[in-house]
Structure formats: structure tokens, C-alpha cells
Design an enzyme around this catalytic site. Structure first.
Site, PDB file in Angstrom:
ATOM      1  N   PHE A  24      -3.694   0.542  -0.246  1.00  0.00           N
ATOM      2  CA  PHE A  24      -4.210   1.197  -1.455  1.00  0.00           C
ATOM      3  C   PHE A  24      -4.996   0.244  -2.363  1.00  0.00           C
ATOM      4  O   PHE A  24      -4.682  -0.936  -2.465  1.00  0.00           O
ATOM      5  CB  PHE A  24      -3.052   1.818  -2.247  1.00  0.00           C
ATOM      6  CG  PHE A  24      -2.224   2.771  -1.427  1.00  0.00           C
ATOM      7  CD1 PHE A  24      -2.739   4.006  -1.034  1.00  0.00           C
ATOM      8  CD2 PHE A  24      -0.943   2.424  -1.005  1.00  0.00           C
ATOM      9  CE1 PHE A  24      -1.992   4.878  -0.259  1.00  0.00           C
ATOM     10  CE2 PHE A  24      -0.192   3.290  -0.226  1.00  0.00           C
ATOM     11  CZ  PHE A  24      -0.712   4.521   0.152  1.00  0.00           C
ATOM     12  N   ASP A  25      -6.027   0.828  -2.994  1.00  0.00           N
ATOM     13  CA  ASP A  25      -6.834   0.096  -3.984  1.00  0.00           C
ATOM     14  C   ASP A  25      -6.494   0.527  -5.406  1.00  0.00           C
ATOM     15  O   ASP A  25      -6.706  -0.216  -6.357  1.00  0.00           O
ATOM     16  CB  ASP A  25      -8.341   0.348  -3.756  1.00  0.00           C
ATOM     17  CG  ASP A  25      -8.781  -0.031  -2.358  1.00  0.00           C
ATOM     18  OD1 ASP A  25      -8.310  -1.066  -1.860  1.00  0.00           O
ATOM     19  OD2 ASP A  25      -9.569   0.726  -1.755  1.00  0.00           O
TER      20      ASP A  25
END
Length: 307
Positions: A22-23
Site C-alpha cells: 500500500f501507498d
């Protein structure tokens, strides 16, 4: 059968693998970062860890009593660095929806507010006129004259086109009667959020959803809710932050708001924490409203990630 979530607490390798997916992390606040005014242990360090790994943080809260600047003050007081643009609250979501999506023609664009100053502040920022809210003239018992004025409409503002219900610590019969009369006369019925309870002082109290229930009962209408799990809120967040849903994770403590919000929004993942409302048995039940993809005992367990 829905796959049960992966338990991450104490598993450094799995935590690293999770973080790499995830960013962007959408973070609920009450029940995840704190309960009332009690900050959970290790939260500041956990958020620093996420930022140090280049993760974008967005604080997504259904609390409508505070505006974004008010919320930032709370984060700062808790020792959590943030900026106003990282905060997405249900009062802001509601104001954006009314001003930019509903676009009711003036002068019939006035909002009757059942709620606190956070809603008023965000409506003001968006240039939306309103009545009600924290007006001290409405914090009283109803009188025989009020009944007559509501019945003949003389107590009502003819320009009200929306009733917006949020958490109101001064809810009373007069405000509910006014809201009912406006909706009967054609005003659109909106709610900042439908949380039945809110966590505070290590227990639970009535939430915004419990404030709007009498109006639901009277009108036979469900309000359009602008907080989690409403996808109107997700669309607004995506538009504002230009995020990639597949690389975004929703973190929360409540299945029927946070986790449902992430699942229905098609996010890459959801992380449940056990420091708030929902417990393991809730998502293991056959009729679970949503099931997270991961869970931890507490958000601070992510500190076990290896650098």
C-alpha cells in the site's frame, strides 16, 4: 465462504509484506488512534514509521462535531503531526456534497442543521447558508406557541432546502419537530453519518446515527449519509487525493462503517484493529456485514515491521 483475515500482530515478515502492498492509508481516528481524549500507546511512533516508509496518511473520521482545523488541533495536542488537507471528516464531506454536487439554486439552498459547530464551520467555508445548529434560541423546551408556529409554517425559514443531521449534544423535541416539518415540506434529508454509538471514556455513548433515528421514524425516509460507509465519501476522497484504490488500505475499528467502507470502495485492503467497537467474533459471524483482509490487536503492533 469469505476468507478470514490474516492476523499480523507479532509477525514481522507479514507486517512488512502488508506495508509494501500500500501507498495510502485511510485512518479512522476514534477507536484506532485514541478513545475520547486517551491516545493509545505507540500511535505517534507507528504513524512516524508509516510516513518514513513514504506512505500517505489520510485521517478519515465520521465525527461531525469538529471542523478540519479543529480536528488538526486535536491531532497536534495528541502529538500527531498533520496538515488540514490530510483530514477528511463527515462535516466536510457533507458541505462538499451540498455545495458542489447538489448545487441547489439560491435562495432555496439553506440548510437546517441538527448538530454542532463543526458542521457550521465547514458549511461556512463552502459558502452554504444555514440555520439551526448551535443557535442558543433552539436550546430550550418547546412551547404551545412553537406548536402553532410549526403547524402554520411561521416558525420555519422558507429558504431551507436541506436538513442535515449530525451528532448534536443538545438535541431536543423542538429541533426534531423543526427538522420533521422541513422534510415534510420537501427538504432533502441528509446525515453526516449513521454511527449508532461513539467510543468515549472507555465506554460508548449515542452517536450521530442515533440522533437522526427519530426523523427516520417520523418521515419513513432514510437520510443520504455522507460519512463512512457511504461511497459518496469514498468518491470525494478519491477525487481530492487522486489515489489508486488498489494501493490504498482502510484502517478502522468498526465493521459497518470503516471496513464496509473499504470493501465496498474496492480498496486493495482493509485492516481492522481491536481497540474499538468490533471484535473478532463480529466478522466470524455468518451474517457479518463486512470482513477485513487483515487485523491487529492494536495499530501500534505495526511497529514490529523490520527496516
Amino acid at each position: 465462504m469469505t476468507q478470514l483475515p490474516k492476523y499480523l500482530t507479532g509477525d514481522s515478515a507479514s507486517i512488512n509484506e502488508f506495508l509494501d502492498k500500500f501507498d495510502v492509508f485511510l485512518l479512522d481516528c476514534d477507536g484506532v488512534l485514541w478513545s475520547g481524549d486517551h491516545l493509545f500507546e505507540g500511535i505517534v511512533e507507528t504513524l512516524e514509521l508509516l510516513r518514513s516508509r513514504g506512505k500517505r496518511l489520510v485521517f478519515v473520521t465520521n465525527n461531525s462535531t469538529k471542523s478540519r482545523p479543529d480536528y488538526q488541533k486535536k491531532l497536534t495536542a495528541m502529538g500527531i503531526p498533520s496538515n488540514v488537507e490530510e483530514i477528511f471528516a463527515s462535516a466536510y464531506s457533507s458541505a462538499i456534497y451540498i455545495s458542489r454536487i447538489m448545487k441547489l439554486p439560491a435562495p432555496k439552498n439553506k440548510v437546517f442543521v441538527i448538530g454542532e459547530s463543526g458542521i457550521e464551520s465547514e458549511l461556512r467555508t463552502e459558502g452554504v447558508p444555514f440555520v439551526g445548529g448551535t443557535d442558543p434560541a433552539l436550546r430550550r423546551d418547546i412551547t404551545p406557541e412553537d406548536f402553532n408556529g410549526l403547524a402554520d409554517g411561521s416558525l420555519l425559514d422558507p429558504d431551507v432546502g436541506v436538513v442535515l443531521a449530525g451528532l448534536d449534544f443538545h438535541i431536543n423535541y423542538l429541533k426534531l419537530s423543526m427538522g420533521f416539518q422541513y422534510i415534510r415540506r420537501g427538504a432533502k434529508f441528509l446525515a453526516t453519518n449513521l454511527d449508532s454509538t461513539l467510543p468515549m471514556s472507555h465506554t460508548f455513548f449515542p452517536g450521530a446515527g442515533s440522533i437522526s433515528i427519530p426523523l427516520v421514524n417520523m418521515t419513513g425516509q432514510m437520510p443520504l449519509a455522507l460519512g463512512k460507509p457511504s461511497q459518496a465519501m469514498m468518491d470525494a476522497i478519491e477525487g481530492k487525493f487522486q489515489l489508486d484504490r488498489a494501493r490504498t488500505c482502510m484502517v478502522g475499528d468498526r465493521l459497518n462503517t470503516d471496513i464496509q467502507f473499504g470493501v465496498e470502495g474496492g480498496l486493495g485492503g482493509t485492516l481492522a484493529v481491536l481497540t474499538g467497537v468490533s471484535k473478532k467474533e463480529h466478522w466470524e459471524a455468518a451474517d457479518a456485514v463486512a470482513v477485513p483482509s487483515y487485523y491487529v490487536d492494536a495499530l501500534s503492533d505495526l511497529r514490529a515491521a523490520t527496516s
